[in-house]
Design a protein around this motif. Structure first.
Motif, PDB file in Angstrom:
ATOM      1  N   UNK A 130       0.825  -1.210   0.000  1.00  0.00           N
ATOM      2  CA  UNK A 130       0.000   0.000   0.000  1.00  0.00           C
ATOM      3  C   UNK A 130       0.860   1.261   0.000  1.00  0.00           C
ATOM      4  N   UNK A 131       1.897   1.315   0.840  1.00  0.00           N
ATOM      5  CA  UNK A 131       2.734   2.517   0.883  1.00  0.00           C
ATOM      6  C   UNK A 131       3.537   2.682  -0.405  1.00  0.00           C
ATOM      7  N   UNK A 132       3.926   1.561  -1.028  1.00  0.00           N
ATOM      8  CA  UNK A 132       4.606   1.639  -2.321  1.00  0.00           C
ATOM      9  C   UNK A 132       3.679   2.175  -3.398  1.00  0.00           C
ATOM     10  N   UNK A 133       2.413   1.781  -3.323  1.00  0.00           N
ATOM     11  CA  UNK A 133       1.400   2.303  -4.242  1.00  0.00           C
ATOM     12  C   UNK A 133       1.207   3.806  -4.023  1.00  0.00           C
ATOM     13  N   UNK A 134       1.129   4.232  -2.755  1.00  0.00           N
ATOM     14  CA  UNK A 134       0.930   5.650  -2.447  1.00  0.00           C
ATOM     15  C   UNK A 134       2.103   6.486  -2.923  1.00  0.00           C
ATOM     16  N   UNK A 135       3.315   5.966  -2.744  1.00  0.00           N
ATOM     17  CA  UNK A 135       4.504   6.715  -3.123  1.00  0.00           C
ATOM     18  C   UNK A 135       4.493   7.044  -4.609  1.00  0.00           C
ATOM     19  N   UNK A 136       4.197   6.059  -5.440  1.00  0.00           N
ATOM     20  CA  UNK A 136       4.163   6.295  -6.884  1.00  0.00           C
ATOM     21  C   UNK A 136       2.952   7.148  -7.260  1.00  0.00           C
ATOM     22  N   UNK A 137       1.850   6.982  -6.561  1.00  0.00           N
ATOM     23  CA  UNK A 137       0.666   7.814  -6.816  1.00  0.00           C
ATOM     24  C   UNK A 137       0.986   9.278  -6.573  1.00  0.00           C
ATOM     25  N   UNK A 138       1.808   9.564  -5.566  1.00  0.00           N
ATOM     26  CA  UNK A 138       2.185  10.942  -5.270  1.00  0.00           C
ATOM     27  C   UNK A 138       3.020  11.559  -6.395  1.00  0.00           C
ATOM     28  N   UNK A 139       3.732  10.736  -7.159  1.00  0.00           N
ATOM     29  CA  UNK A 139       4.515  11.256  -8.279  1.00  0.00           C
ATOM     30  C   UNK A 139       3.632  11.922  -9.318  1.00  0.00           C
ATOM     31  N   UNK A 187      12.687   5.191  -8.996  1.00  0.00           N
ATOM     32  CA  UNK A 187      13.656   4.938 -10.073  1.00  0.00           C
ATOM     33  C   UNK A 187      13.244   3.731 -10.899  1.00  0.00           C
ATOM     34  N   UNK A 188      12.708   2.693 -10.245  1.00  0.00           N
ATOM     35  CA  UNK A 188      12.265   1.504 -10.967  1.00  0.00           C
ATOM     36  C   UNK A 188      11.045   1.834 -11.822  1.00  0.00           C
ATOM     37  N   UNK A 189      10.067   2.519 -11.244  1.00  0.00           N
ATOM     38  CA  UNK A 189       8.843   2.858 -11.985  1.00  0.00           C
ATOM     39  C   UNK A 189       9.133   3.752 -13.182  1.00  0.00           C
ATOM     40  N   UNK A 190      10.143   4.614 -13.046  1.00  0.00           N
ATOM     41  CA  UNK A 190      10.485   5.541 -14.121  1.00  0.00           C
ATOM     42  C   UNK A 190      10.946   4.824 -15.378  1.00  0.00           C
ATOM     43  N   UNK A 191      11.465   3.607 -15.249  1.00  0.00           N
ATOM     44  CA  UNK A 191      11.981   2.870 -16.406  1.00  0.00           C
ATOM     45  C   UNK A 191      10.926   1.991 -17.066  1.00  0.00           C
ATOM     46  N   UNK A 192       9.740   1.867 -16.457  1.00  0.00           N
ATOM     47  CA  UNK A 192       8.745   0.910 -16.937  1.00  0.00           C
ATOM     48  C   UNK A 192       8.025   1.392 -18.197  1.00  0.00           C
ATOM     49  N   UNK A 193       7.914   0.502 -19.179  1.00  0.00           N
ATOM     50  CA  UNK A 193       7.157   0.812 -20.391  1.00  0.00           C
ATOM     51  C   UNK A 193       5.677   1.015 -20.080  1.00  0.00           C
ATOM     52  N   UNK A 237       3.804   2.037 -16.989  1.00  0.00           N
ATOM     53  CA  UNK A 237       3.778   2.491 -15.590  1.00  0.00           C
ATOM     54  C   UNK A 237       2.442   2.232 -14.892  1.00  0.00           C
ATOM     55  N   UNK A 238       1.365   2.105 -15.649  1.00  0.00           N
ATOM     56  CA  UNK A 238       0.069   1.848 -15.031  1.00  0.00           C
ATOM     57  C   UNK A 238       0.003   0.463 -14.376  1.00  0.00           C
ATOM     58  N   UNK A 239       0.944  -0.400 -14.726  1.00  0.00           N
ATOM     59  CA  UNK A 239       0.967  -1.735 -14.120  1.00  0.00           C
ATOM     60  C   UNK A 239       1.819  -1.762 -12.856  1.00  0.00           C
ATOM     61  N   UNK A 240       2.242  -0.588 -12.372  1.00  0.00           N
ATOM     62  CA  UNK A 240       3.131  -0.515 -11.217  1.00  0.00           C
ATOM     63  C   UNK A 240       2.600  -1.287 -10.014  1.00  0.00           C
ATOM     64  N   UNK A 241       1.363  -1.010  -9.626  1.00  0.00           N
ATOM     65  CA  UNK A 241       0.825  -1.639  -8.417  1.00  0.00           C
ATOM     66  C   UNK A 241       0.768  -3.154  -8.558  1.00  0.00           C
ATOM     67  N   UNK A 242       0.438  -3.621  -9.764  1.00  0.00           N
ATOM     68  CA  UNK A 242       0.407  -5.066 -10.005  1.00  0.00           C
ATOM     69  C   UNK A 242       1.800  -5.660  -9.884  1.00  0.00           C
ATOM     70  N   UNK A 243       2.781  -5.006 -10.494  1.00  0.00           N
ATOM     71  CA  UNK A 243       4.165  -5.482 -10.420  1.00  0.00           C
ATOM     72  C   UNK A 243       4.654  -5.470  -8.974  1.00  0.00           C
TER      73      UNK A 243
END
Length: 415
Positions: free
Chosen positions: A68-77, A225-231, A233-239
């Motif tokens: 959940x906190x990893x999801x929130x962190x990227x959502x804040x971006x 940094x990991x999310x920034x490289x993803x083709x 990015x909408x699949x971040x939470x799933x990954x």
């Protein structure tokens, strides 16, 4: 779409959020697993000893909170609906201005510095122990230099996160192999440990087990940094969920089988309990390689932030000048890490203190606080507010208890 427009953004944003997105979801998955699943495998059985079998419940609980906190962190971006913030420190600045930026950068600096030195120390100790098995005895400081060189090579050779995906793959496989060895060798040892004691729950040990287990899921500093490289990015939470789920399975297997076989006599790292044979030595080698592979992932993420501060980027330098500047910067950083690892007394206990003070904030507290500030607590559903409150309590509890334990160990080591 929020009230913020592009002109109002004083913090750093990515002008082209699609640039550099060349990594697959599998690559991002391996990067995350390599960072968060590793050293926790070696101490999970010890955490179960502290808490009893209830440690399995704590492990599941912590993994869900970290998803959940990893999801929130990227959502804040992406909080303003139009731009992607440049990273963790930019989120802090968007939420609390320059104070937020410098606070995050300070915590991240302490985190990365501590992790780098701890990795060097662990690799040097593992190499020393492994070579002593074949009667090769070398001074530990020499092994420390060798360990620093081993990490330095990929640290300098690879520029960005995308390029270390192959290291993440091997690091993940090394962790899988280690868990298999813990299970197999543990079962082989079981006949000699049938009378070990176990408890379902140890109330006195729950707080310190919570602090220990929660830190095993820490990977937030590299998530942007990991999310920034993803083709995609909408699949971040799933990954992220898949990676955390993988780490959870590995931790549960290591914790359950380690505590089942060795009971209240289990120690950390669990290699000290396992009967020394070919499999155990192979697992020690595998975990040494895992640390070698995980270190560049964390350090490259850190170095990219430093390079941005020093303007070692395409916007300010030619490619040739970037290569030269990056080489000297990263080499200088590694020399500092190596020297500190060699000469600071009771360094492991000191860095445990730094980790307790910084890691819990980075993993739990900051993502929640920034989320509440950027999106506004009145716009967040009540059930999320309850979850955020629980996470803040867990984060602060882990910080306080971990700090107390680290200070106690530090006093004992220095006294």
């Amino acid at each position: 779409m929020s009230k913020y427009d592009e002109k109002s953004l004083s913090y750093e944003v990515n002008e082209d959020p699609e640039s550099g997105r060349t990594s697959s979801s599998f690559g991002a998955y391996f990067n995350i697993v390599c960072v968060i699943a590793g050293l926790g495998v070696l101490q999970m059985a010890s955490a179960f000893r502290q808490s009893g079998w209830f440690g399995a419940v704590i492990t599941v609980f912590c993994s869900l909170l970290c998803i959940y906190t990893g999801h929130l962190l990227i959502k804040c971006l992406y909080f303003d609906g139009k731009n992607r913030l440049a990273g963790y420190s930019a989120i802090g600045e968007a939420a609390f201005g320059k104070f937020g930026k410098y606070m995050v950068e300070g915590f991240l600096l302490c985190f990365y510095f501590g992790v780098a030195c701890i990795f060097i120390i662990l690799i040097s100790q593992d190499l020393s122990e492994l070579f002593e098995l074949v009667n090769v005895h070398i001074n530990l400081k020499i092994w420390t230099i060798i360990a620093a060189v081993v990490i330095w090579i990929p640290f300098v050779a690879f520029k960005a996160m995308k390029e270390v995906e192959i290291l993440a793959l091997f690091g993940t496989l090394a962790t899988f192999f280690t868990v298999v060895v813990i299970v197999v060798v543990g079962l082989m040892d079981w006949p000699n440990h049938k009378f070990e004691t176990h408890e379902f729950i140890k109330p006195a040990g729950l707080p310190i087990a919570l602090a220990s287990i929660s830190l095993s899921f820490g990977g937030s500093p590299v998530f942007p940094a990991v999310e920034k490289t993803m083709k995609r990015p909408k699949s971040w939470t799933t990954v992220l969920s898949c990676a955390m789920g993988t780490a959870l399975v590995l931790y549960i297997l290591a914790g359950v089988f380690g505590y089942l076989v060795y009971g209240d006599s289990v120690v950390s790292p669990i290699f000290k309990n396992l009967t020394k044979n070919g499999l155990t030595v192979a697992a020690m080698i595998a975990m040494t390689f895992h640390i070698m592979f995980a270190a560049p992932i964390l350090l490259i993420s850190f170095s990219l932030e430093v390079e941005k501060w020093l303007k070692i980027t395409d916007s300010y330098m030619t490619q040739t000048k970037q290569v030269v500047s990056r080489f000297f910067l990263r080499t200088s950083l590694m020399v500092v890490f190596c020297l500190v690892s060699m000469f600071v007394p009771a360094f492991g206990d000191f860095m445990s203190l730094v980790g307790a003070l910084t890691n819990c904030q980075i993993i739990f507290v900051f993502p929640v606080v920034f989320y509440l500030k950027l999106y506004g607590w009145r716009n967040i559903p009540w059930y999320e507010l309850i979850l955020c409150a629980i996470i803040l309590v867990v984060g602060m509890l882990s910080c306080v208890l971990g700090t107390i334990d680290a200070i106690t160990s530090l006093k004992a080591a220095l006294g």
